[in-house]
Write a protein that holds these residues in place. Structure first.
Motif, short mmCIF file in Angstrom:
data_model
loop_
_atom_site.label_atom_id
_atom_site.label_comp_id
_atom_site.label_asym_id
_atom_site.label_seq_id
_atom_site.Cartn_x
_atom_site.Cartn_y
_atom_site.Cartn_z
N ASP A 5 29.98 30.77 49.52
CA ASP A 5 30.68 29.95 49.24
C ASP A 5 32.40 30.12 49.07
OD1 ASP A 5 28.63 28.50 48.76
OD2 ASP A 5 28.41 29.01 46.82
N ARG A 6 32.65 31.34 49.33
CA ARG A 6 34.03 31.71 49.45
C ARG A 6 34.42 32.59 50.58
NH1 ARG A 6 34.26 36.81 47.52
NH2 ARG A 6 32.39 37.42 46.14
N ILE A 7 35.67 32.94 50.82
CA ILE A 7 35.97 33.79 51.87
C ILE A 7 35.77 35.33 51.27
CG2 ILE A 7 37.75 34.78 53.45
CD1 ILE A 7 39.02 31.87 53.22
N ALA A 8 35.49 36.35 52.19
CA ALA A 8 35.18 37.65 51.71
C ALA A 8 36.44 38.61 51.82
CB ALA A 8 34.09 38.33 52.56
N VAL A 9 37.07 38.69 50.51
CA VAL A 9 38.45 39.34 50.49
C VAL A 9 38.43 40.21 49.19
CG1 VAL A 9 39.81 37.46 51.55
CG2 VAL A 9 39.40 37.50 49.18
N PHE A 10 39.22 41.18 49.20
CA PHE A 10 39.42 42.02 48.05
C PHE A 10 40.44 41.42 47.18
CE2 PHE A 10 41.26 45.40 45.51
CZ PHE A 10 40.11 46.19 44.91
N PRO A 11 39.84 41.00 45.79
CA PRO A 11 40.88 40.44 45.01
C PRO A 11 42.16 41.27 44.48
CG PRO A 11 38.85 41.34 43.73
CD PRO A 11 38.55 41.48 45.21
N SER A 12 43.04 40.84 44.90
CA SER A 12 44.39 41.47 44.77
C SER A 12 45.55 40.25 44.82
CB SER A 12 44.91 42.57 46.03
OG SER A 12 44.74 42.10 47.13
N LEU A 191 41.46 38.97 38.81
CA LEU A 191 42.60 39.67 38.38
C LEU A 191 42.82 39.49 36.82
CD1 LEU A 191 45.10 38.54 41.18
CD2 LEU A 191 44.21 40.70 40.71
N ASP A 192 42.53 38.28 36.21
CA ASP A 192 42.42 38.10 34.68
C ASP A 192 41.47 39.25 34.04
OD1 ASP A 192 44.26 36.17 35.05
OD2 ASP A 192 42.70 34.50 34.83
N GLU A 193 40.41 39.49 34.52
CA GLU A 193 39.45 40.42 34.03
C GLU A 193 40.18 41.88 34.22
OE1 GLU A 193 36.04 41.65 32.19
OE2 GLU A 193 36.68 39.59 32.64
N ARG A 194 40.72 41.99 35.36
CA ARG A 194 41.35 43.42 35.12
C ARG A 194 42.51 43.59 34.29
NH1 ARG A 194 42.21 44.59 41.75
NH2 ARG A 194 40.01 44.41 42.25
N GLU A 195 43.15 42.55 33.97
CA GLU A 195 44.26 42.71 32.98
C GLU A 195 43.59 42.70 31.63
OE1 GLU A 195 46.55 39.06 33.55
OE2 GLU A 195 47.42 39.74 35.15
N ARG A 196 42.71 41.99 31.30
CA ARG A 196 42.08 42.24 29.99
C ARG A 196 41.35 43.55 29.97
NH1 ARG A 196 40.32 36.88 31.02
NH2 ARG A 196 38.62 37.59 31.95
N LEU A 202 44.67 50.30 27.14
CA LEU A 202 45.89 50.81 26.59
C LEU A 202 45.70 50.58 25.19
CD1 LEU A 202 48.20 48.99 29.12
CD2 LEU A 202 47.91 51.49 29.02
N LYS A 203 45.21 49.62 24.58
CA LYS A 203 45.04 49.55 23.07
C LYS A 203 44.03 50.71 22.49
CE LYS A 203 43.58 46.21 19.84
NZ LYS A 203 42.79 44.89 19.35
N LYS A 204 43.00 51.01 23.30
CA LYS A 204 42.19 52.19 22.69
C LYS A 204 43.14 53.53 22.84
CE LYS A 204 38.76 52.00 21.88
NZ LYS A 204 38.00 51.68 20.27
#
Length: 247
Positions: A5-12, A191-196, A202-204
């Protein structure tokens, strides 16, 4: 969301920028093709109206031409063999040109007379008026036939181009654009998941550093109370930095 259903790309971030530019290009292409299809449909309907009008007129012209032929034969007798013997080349010829409609070249046929009329003196003895009317009627019939051939050719050409253009418009609207939008949604989610995850990490790390610092402060306080710790002035030249923590 499956990979189909989507294009095969690396999320960046780069992939996100690339997908946004591709989405904008697809939307622009869809808009241009839609305008092209509308222009072709408008010309298609105009040609269809002209074809119907020309065919209706063609019946009347051919009926008049055949009737004038019967009149000429009645007035002058059978003149077919005389015409066939004197024919050396075609007097009515057809030339072609192209008409560009929204990037589509439509062939246009035009009839013209090459040279003078070789039968100007025909019918001087008798039936001259009938022969003159006969030539005019058949010239008009030939002109209508050429115009009808031009309209029919343009009609068929436009029909094929409109089908191809509509298929492209539907493919961009229902396949390409939704696929790019799903890919953008996937990249944004990743990308949002990576930011979380990065924020949590960093918090830990900060919590662990705080725990280690509190333990060191408590130990210093105990040693200081027991008189075993003598505070010294800090050296500005010392390279004092925190140790890296693995989490």
């Amino acid at each position: 969301m499956s990979g189909k259903d989507r294009i095969a790309v690396f999320p960046s971030r780069m992939a996100q920028t690339l997908m946004k530019s591709r989405l904008k290009g697809a939307q622009t292409g869809h808009s241009l093709l839609k305008k092209k299809a509308d222009a072709l449909q408008l010309r298609f309907r105009q040609i269809l109206g002209k074809i119907i009008e020309t065919k209706s007129l063609m019946g009347e012209v051919m009926k008049e031409a055949v009737f004038s032929l019967a009149e000429a034969k009645f007035a002058t007798g059978d003149f077919n063999h005389v015409v066939l013997q004197n024919v050396t080349k075609a007097q009515i010829k057809v030339r072609t040109r192209k008409d560009n409609v929204a990037g589509v070249n439509l062939p246009i046929f035009e009839s013209y007379q090459d040279g003078t009329d070789a039968y100007e003196l025909a019918g001087l003895s008798r039936g001259g008026q009938q022969l003159t009317r006969l030539k005019k009627n058949y010239q008009k019939a030939v002109q209508l036939l050429v115009d009808l051939a031009s309209l029919q050719t343009s009609f068929i050409t436009l029909d094929e181009v409109i089908k191809i253009t509509n298929r492209r418009v539907n493919a961009i609207e229902h396949v390409i654009i939704p696929r790019i939008e799903r890919t953008l949604s996937y990249i944004t989610t990743e990308l949002d998941e990576r930011e979380r995850e990065e924020f949590y990490r960093l918090k830990k790390i900060q919590e662990k550093k705080k725990i280690i610092k509190d333990k060191q402060e408590a130990r210093k306080a105990v040693l200081k109370a027991e008189g075993l710790l003598i505070e010294q002035a800090g050296n500005l030249l010392d390279d004092d930095r925190d140790e890296d923590l693995l989490f």
